[in-house]
Enzyme design. Sequence first.
Site, PDB file in Angstrom:
ATOM      1  N   PHE A  36       0.805  -1.222   0.000  1.00 45.47           N
ATOM      2  CA  PHE A  36       0.000   0.000   0.000  1.00 45.47           C
ATOM      3  C   PHE A  36       0.837   1.270   0.000  1.00 45.47           C
ATOM      4  O   PHE A  36       0.381   2.314  -0.445  1.00 45.47           O
ATOM      5  CB  PHE A  36      -0.919   0.020   1.229  1.00 45.47           C
ATOM      6  N   LYS A  53      -1.034  -7.909  -8.546  1.00 45.11           N
ATOM      7  CA  LYS A  53      -1.956  -7.974  -7.416  1.00 45.11           C
ATOM      8  C   LYS A  53      -1.534  -6.861  -6.447  1.00 45.11           C
ATOM      9  O   LYS A  53      -0.671  -7.048  -5.597  1.00 45.11           O
ATOM     10  CB  LYS A  53      -1.895  -9.335  -6.730  1.00 45.11           C
ATOM     11  N   GLU A 101      -5.092  -3.866  -1.647  1.00 43.86           N
ATOM     12  CA  GLU A 101      -6.515  -3.533  -1.708  1.00 43.86           C
ATOM     13  C   GLU A 101      -6.827  -2.246  -0.947  1.00 43.86           C
ATOM     14  O   GLU A 101      -7.954  -1.745  -1.012  1.00 43.86           O
ATOM     15  CB  GLU A 101      -7.350  -4.699  -1.163  1.00 43.86           C
ATOM     16  N   ARG A 102      -5.845  -1.689  -0.228  1.00 46.90           N
ATOM     17  CA  ARG A 102      -6.088  -0.450   0.519  1.00 46.90           C
ATOM     18  C   ARG A 102      -6.131   0.776  -0.387  1.00 46.90           C
ATOM     19  O   ARG A 102      -6.835   1.740  -0.101  1.00 46.90           O
ATOM     20  CB  ARG A 102      -5.008  -0.274   1.590  1.00 46.90           C
ATOM     21  N   SER A 105       5.745  -6.821   4.346  1.00 48.38           N
ATOM     22  CA  SER A 105       6.353  -7.137   5.637  1.00 48.38           C
ATOM     23  C   SER A 105       7.211  -8.394   5.518  1.00 48.38           C
ATOM     24  O   SER A 105       7.014  -9.228   4.624  1.00 48.38           O
ATOM     25  CB  SER A 105       5.266  -7.361   6.685  1.00 48.38           C
ATOM     26  N   CYS A 142       9.625   1.754   3.661  1.00 52.23           N
ATOM     27  CA  CYS A 142      10.582   0.730   4.070  1.00 52.23           C
ATOM     28  C   CYS A 142      11.996   1.293   4.133  1.00 52.23           C
ATOM     29  O   CYS A 142      12.881   0.663   4.703  1.00 52.23           O
ATOM     30  CB  CYS A 142      10.529  -0.470   3.123  1.00 52.23           C
ATOM     31  N   GLU A 196       9.713  -3.042  13.369  1.00 50.46           N
ATOM     32  CA  GLU A 196       9.449  -2.002  12.377  1.00 50.46           C
ATOM     33  C   GLU A 196       8.114  -1.345  12.730  1.00 50.46           C
ATOM     34  O   GLU A 196       7.065  -1.982  12.679  1.00 50.46           O
ATOM     35  CB  GLU A 196       9.385  -2.591  10.972  1.00 50.46           C
TER      36      GLU A 196
END
Length: 499
Positions: A149, A173, A176-177, A226, A281, A384
Site C-alpha cells: 500500500f 496484485k 486492496e487499501r 512485511s 521501508c 518495524e
Amino acid sequence: MEEIGHFIGGERVAGKSGRFADVFNPATGEVQAKVALATKAEVRAAVENAAAAQPAWAAQNPQKRARVMMKFVDLLHRDMDKLAEALSREHGKTIPDAKGDVIRGLEVAEFCIGAPHLLKGEFSEGAGPGIDMYSMRQPLGVVAGITPFNFPAMIPMWKFCPAIAAGNAFILKPSERDPSVPLMLAELMLEAGAPAGILNVVNGDKEAVDAVLDDTDIQAVGFVGSTAIAHYVYSRGCAAGKRVQCFGGAKNHMIIMPDADMDQAVDALVGAGYGAAGERCMAVSVAVPVGETTADALIEKLAPRVESLKIGPYTAGDDVDFGPLVTKEAHTRVKGLVDKGVEEGATLVVDGRDFSMQGYENGYFMGGCLFDNVTKDMEIYKTEIFGPVLATVRAKTYDEAIGLAMDHEYGNGTAIFTRDGDTARDFANRINIGMVGINVPIPVPLAYHTFGGWKKSGFGDLNQHGPDAFKFYTRTKTVTARWPSGVKDGAEFVIPTMK
C-alpha cells in the site's frame, strides 16, 4: 458507492466473488469505495488471458517494446496531477510526496527504454573447430507482482516495467487499501501501445495471493511487504517451482558522528524519519548519535523541529509535511508501540499520540514522536513501527554504533553522517546492509542501479530494477552451432573437447 473491480484483457471488469474490502479516505475515516476481492478462478482467468497475449508480444522487436515504454513515460507526465490526486485520496500522502511516488516509478520506465541493449546476449566465434557459441535472453512468459500500500505507483512500476519490456505478460496484485492508481497505470500502458492482456490487474486478499503463488503458468513472482509475508511468499512460491524475489521489513539506522554537520543531520532525520508518516521501508527509524555531546546536541536541535511538523490532509496544500496513517488499524498499532516504548523506559521527548485536527477528528492522524535513551532490548527498537516515530539510541563509540546496525535482524538501508572520508569508507565497506548512504539519509538507488536489502529485509538472489530486473524476468539460452564445411565425418560418441 463506487465499486472497484479488476483490469483484464484491456478493460475494467467487475468482480464476481461478491466479496469486497473497504477503501478509506485516511484523512476523514470515511469509506469512499469498495474494491472487489478476486477468487482463484478470477486470477486464473487473468492468467489465461495473459498467456494468450504473451507470445505475440515476446515476438515483437525489443525496440518496438521500448517505444511503448517511451509513450508510457509521456503519458505518466501528462496525467501526473490526476495520478497524484488519486494516490493521495486513498493513501493519505501529500501531493508532492504522491508525485514523488509516481516519478520514482517513471524513472524505472525510462530505464526500460534501454531494453534492446539490456537484452543483448553474448557471442563467441570459433569456440571449437567450425563452432560458434552464443547466448540470448528470453522472457519467462507470464510473471506476477504482489505490491504494498505504501507505494501504489512506484513499486508496481518497478515490477511490471522491466517485465513487460523484456517480453513477458504481467499479473499485478496490488494492495486492496489503495487500488485506484494501479488500475490507472494499466490503462496508460494500454494507451501507450501494450496489447490487451499484457498487463492485467487483479485486486484481492490472501485468496488471490495464494492463487498467484500456486498457478502453474506463472513463472516468477516479485513481492514487497512485511518480512513475515515476504518469507511466506518466498517459501510457497519457491516450493511451487517459481523464480521469486521478496523484499520485507526494515529498521534503518542513521549514525551521526561527532564531526557531522548537525544542521544537515537534523534536516535529514526530519525528512527521512517523518516523511509519508514514516510509512516507508527506507524511512530512518533509528538515530544513533556517537558520544553524549553529539546526542545532547542532536536532541536539542531535533525536538523543536519534530514539534513544529505540519500535519494535515493532502488538500491542505503543498507545505504539509505528512498526512494520516493509511488505516485505523495502522494508527492503533503505531500508538500501541509508542505506549510500549514509554512502558519500557524510553524517554518520549516529543509525544504526538494525542494529535487531533479540527474537522478531521475521525482521520488517522498522528503527530511526530521522538524517543531518546532507547536500548536495543526494547520493542520499539526491534520492531518495524511504520509510523512517524524516531528512536534515538546513544552509542559511546563508532564501533558500538556500527555494531547496532550490523547486529539488527533487518538490513535494508543505513546511513552515516560524517565529514571524515576514512570513517565513511570504513562504514561502507564493513556494513552488512544492502543500501548505504553517506551524508544521504534515504539511499534509494536510481533506476539504473538495483534496490535490495540484506538479512531479513530481502529473500532471493536478484534485486529490483536496474540490470538485475532484466536478469530476473528473463532466462538465458545458450546455443552451440556448427555448420559443416562439406566433409561428413560421421557420428561422434564422445563429448566434444578442445584439441
